[in-house]
Design an enzyme around this catalytic site. Structure first.
Site, PDB file in Angstrom:
ATOM      1  N   ASP A 169       0.827  -1.203   0.000  1.00  0.00           N
ATOM      2  CA  ASP A 169       0.000   0.000   0.000  1.00  0.00           C
ATOM      3  C   ASP A 169       0.865   1.258   0.000  1.00  0.00           C
ATOM      4  O   ASP A 169       1.955   1.280   0.567  1.00  0.00           O
ATOM      5  CB  ASP A 169      -0.901   0.000   1.243  1.00  0.00           C
ATOM      6  CG  ASP A 169      -1.741   1.249   1.335  1.00  0.00           C
ATOM      7  OD1 ASP A 169      -2.619   1.428   0.473  1.00  0.00           O
ATOM      8  OD2 ASP A 169      -1.506   2.065   2.252  1.00  0.00           O
ATOM      9  N   GLU A 177       1.028  -0.356  -5.279  1.00  0.00           N
ATOM     10  CA  GLU A 177       0.023   0.690  -5.449  1.00  0.00           C
ATOM     11  C   GLU A 177       0.776   1.998  -5.702  1.00  0.00           C
ATOM     12  O   GLU A 177       1.175   2.692  -4.774  1.00  0.00           O
ATOM     13  CB  GLU A 177      -0.863   0.816  -4.202  1.00  0.00           C
ATOM     14  CG  GLU A 177      -2.021   1.772  -4.431  1.00  0.00           C
ATOM     15  CD  GLU A 177      -2.546   2.426  -3.166  1.00  0.00           C
ATOM     16  OE1 GLU A 177      -3.714   2.828  -3.165  1.00  0.00           O
ATOM     17  OE2 GLU A 177      -1.782   2.563  -2.194  1.00  0.00           O
TER      18      GLU A 177
END
Length: 691
Positions: free
Chosen positions: A333, A398
């Site tokens: 993330d 990401e």
């Protein structure tokens, strides 16, 4: 020697020195780790740090807290006596203590009992902390919202016994993004056991071969969606126990499903009492000191990736989840925030390579950490999963910036990721359905956005993820159909043009994204059947309501509602995609982008994909170009009645014969019927995959 990434992309050549410098820094760190047995052994520190039972049933506790002047282990086991187990410190700030076994030789700290670390900071103040390496922490809201650490050491009879090997790495990654807590249809927090029993079979039946689990790492604030982590080694106790999660993952493996962890190493929750912030009384233990250690938008803390012990903590965290829970890899993330000193805030990326390099922009220490993480996974592969049929550890970034070489091996000059998320694609679809009339959709822009990816860097395409479902936004289905979903989704209802349009476009958007947008595909839990509304976690602003914090499975199970049709189409798309292997095939050849007709035609994996986005025009005897001669028939038709369509094409009579006439840059052509708002997939009759 020229790096492979520079050979493949000449635009990288001016920055080769920086790429080589990154590789050299990785090598220097590996040299440092050599004194502890090397990178893989360094990342096994979770077996030494924290609380561990020794062979003689004593328990040794180790904790790094260089800013503390005294440290004490206390807990239920000694009546919270703060004098009994004072810890000793070494020259590096590592504290340790050993609790001897009981007089009858048993472990003195009972399983599932509470423990705490008491630290005396440099200013003489005593503070309580949760051990940073805790593997289980719990919350009792009747007493306090602050989490408490638990010593998780179940007897052998209660430890989960693994039954299944991890499956081979899927060539066509079809990812189901899921959150255990929202997986119940009831307004409450779901559990690992319920997910195993009720949701895994749904995912397996749909044909997804990868599950990406969100919000597993413990987070004090449920509404953070798991992205404000407080205890990095603890799996969320809201959903159950460590043994319950192991059962979930093992069951998925038994179904042939790869399981990824959504890992949050880009930042940490700023909680002090049950987090890492000010752990030893300083602001610069795990994080950068001062303002540099604060994320200006996320209100969280930023790791100092240049510190030896921080690397120990984070790299060990990866090995811990791989080895202890059998996760098959990670979705990292917030990678953009890690890569750049500006964290991607207030910065538009034009594509100029100068934006991706230079110490002014790039956090080289964070980049090197990510490279080390991938070198670790590469080293762990033969160590933990030997054998040719063992699946590789996968990683997904990401990243919105498009940093070149992010998804290339470290040995070639890259950062090491397997895939990056195609974050521009969902933005495009939401913008189209919100702002643009159907007749004004730009086919060229749609195709460009779906195919705009770096050479030899794999991409995960998606029409929507959890980001689009959050409160303040809406699911794609809800943008398309809105309030009509409340009254007109019954198969017994009178025809509704808004619903008909929404169902047709929902299927088309997902299929063109799946087949043209990347080398992998992702769907967020529930969106496969057009989940209505949005996702809103219980919080002060909504009266702590769970009404929008669940998945409404009954609507897709109800045979009188049209959600079933979207679900059936999604299953057909996943199964066809895996069978024909279009995600692992070379990028598609797009032969037509007709703006007037709103028709797109492309070929991939030996299949011909045809999309007619026109809101009301159907075309008979429409000529399209194809590469291979032969007779083509349908293998997927979004207009089929079982998918909620109108059945305008007779599959039995649809046999399209090619002519040796060049058309749209292809050697052959054929004539087909394309109804409005329909997606069609053709394969040759003699294609051996049809057997």
């Amino acid at each position: 020697m020229t790096l492979q990434v520079c050979k493949d992309d000449p635009w990288l050549k001016p920055f080769e020195e920086e790429l080589l410098r990154r590789q050299a820094l990785v090598g220097q760190w590996k040299d440092h780790f050599a004194k502890e047995g090397g990178l893989a052994e360094f990342a096994a520190s979770y077996k030494r740090y924290g609380l561990h039972v020794n062979k003689d049933n004593s328990v040794t506790y180790r904790e790094w807290a260089p800013g503390a002047s005294e440290a004490v282990l206390t807990g239920d086991f000694n009546g919270w006596d703060r004098q009994q187990y004072h810890m000793t410190r070494d020259e590096y700030g590592l504290w340790s203590v050993t609790v001897p076994p009981t007089s009858d030789g048993q472990v003195a700290i009972p399983h599932n009992s509470k423990v705490k670390l008491a630290l005396k900071t440099s200013n003489g103040q005593w503070v309580d902390r949760l051990p940073a390496w805790s593997t289980y922490v719990v919350q009792d809201l009747s007493k306090s919202p602050i989490y408490e650490a638990v010593f998780w050491n179940p007897p052998e009879s209660e430890k989960y016994q693994w039954k299944n090997k991890s499956p081979p790495t899927p060539a066509n990654a079809q990812i189901y993004e899921a959150h255990v807590g929202i997986s119940s249809s009831e307004p409450r927090v779901g559990t690992y056991k319920e997910f195993t029993k009720n949701i895994l079979p749904r995912i397996h039946k749909l044909g997804y071969n990868v599950i990406q689990l969100m919000a597993i790492m413990e987070h004090a604030y449920y509404a953070s969606f798991g992205y404000q982590v407080t205890s990095f080694y603890a799996i969320s106790s809201r959903y159950g126990t460590p043994e319950d999660l192991k059962e979930l993952i093992d069951t998925a493996h038994g179904m042939g499903i790869t399981v990824l962890l959504d890992v949050v190493h880009s930042h940490a929750c700023k909680n002090v009492d049950d987090g890492l912030n000010n752990f030893d009384g300083t602001d610069h233990q795990y994080f950068h000191g001062g303002a540099k250690g604060d994320h200006p938008q996320w209100d969280s803390k930023l790791f100092d990736y240049g510190k030896y012990e921080v690397l120990r903590f984070l790299l060990s965290n990866l090995r811990f989840y791989i080895e202890e829970y059998h996760f098959d890899g990670f979705r990292f993330d917030g990678v953009t925030s890690m890569l750049y000193k500006h964290h991607g805030l207030g910065t538009g990326f034009s594509g100029g390579y100068h934006e991706y390099f230079g110490d002014e922009h790039v956090d080289q220490q964070a980049v090197v950490y990510l490279m080390l993480a991938h070198e670790l996974m590469r080293e762990l592969q033969p160590l933990l999963r030997p054998g040719e049929d063992a699946g590789n550890f996968l990683s997904i970034a990401e990243d919105v910036s498009g940093m070149p070489a992010l998804c290339r091996p470290v040995s070639e000059g890259g950062v090491g990721f397997d895939y990056r998320l195609a974050m521009a694609i969902p933005d495009m679809w939401i913008k189209l359905v919100k702002e643009t009339r159907d007749e004004d959709w730009d086919m060229g822009n749609i195709v460009f956005t779906l195919t705009n990816r770096r050479h030899r860097e794999k991409t995960i395409a998606y029409a929507e993820s959890h980001d689009q479902a959050l409160v303040g936004d809406k699911t794609l289905a809800f943008w398309l159909m809105d309030k009509e979903m409340y009254t007109s989704m019954s198969v017994l209802s009178d025809p509704n043009p808004i619903i008909d349009r929404g169902i047709a476009l929902h299927k088309m958007i997902r299929l063109i994204t799946h087949s043209l947008g990347g080398e992998g595909y992702l769907n967020f839990e529930g969106n496969e059947f057009g989940h209505p509304e949005w996702l809103d976690f219980p919080r002060e602003g909504n009266g702590s309501s769970f009404h929008y914090c669940r998945r409404q499975w009954p609507v897709v199970d109800d045979k009188l509602l049209r959600y079933q049709h979207l679900n059936e189409f999604d299953a057909a798309m996943q199964h066809r995609g895996d069978h024909y292997g279009w995600l692992s095939a070379d990028q598609a050849y797009v032969s037509l982008k007709n703006e007037d007709d709103k028709v797109v035609v492309y070929e991939r994996a030996g299949l011909v994909f045809v999309f007619n986005f026109h809101p009301n025009k159907s075309f008979t005897d429409y000529r399209i170009g194809v590469d291979q001669p032969g007779t083509y028939t349908l293998v997927l038709d979004s207009d089929s009645p079982e998918f909620g369509g109108f059945g305008r094409i007779d599959h039995e009579k649809t046999r399209c014969h090619t002519e040796p006439l060049e058309w749209n840059g292809r050697a052959n052509c054929m004539h087909i019927y394309i109804p409005s708002r329909v997606a069609l997939v053709f394969a040759r009759e003699d294609d051996p995959r049809r057997k």
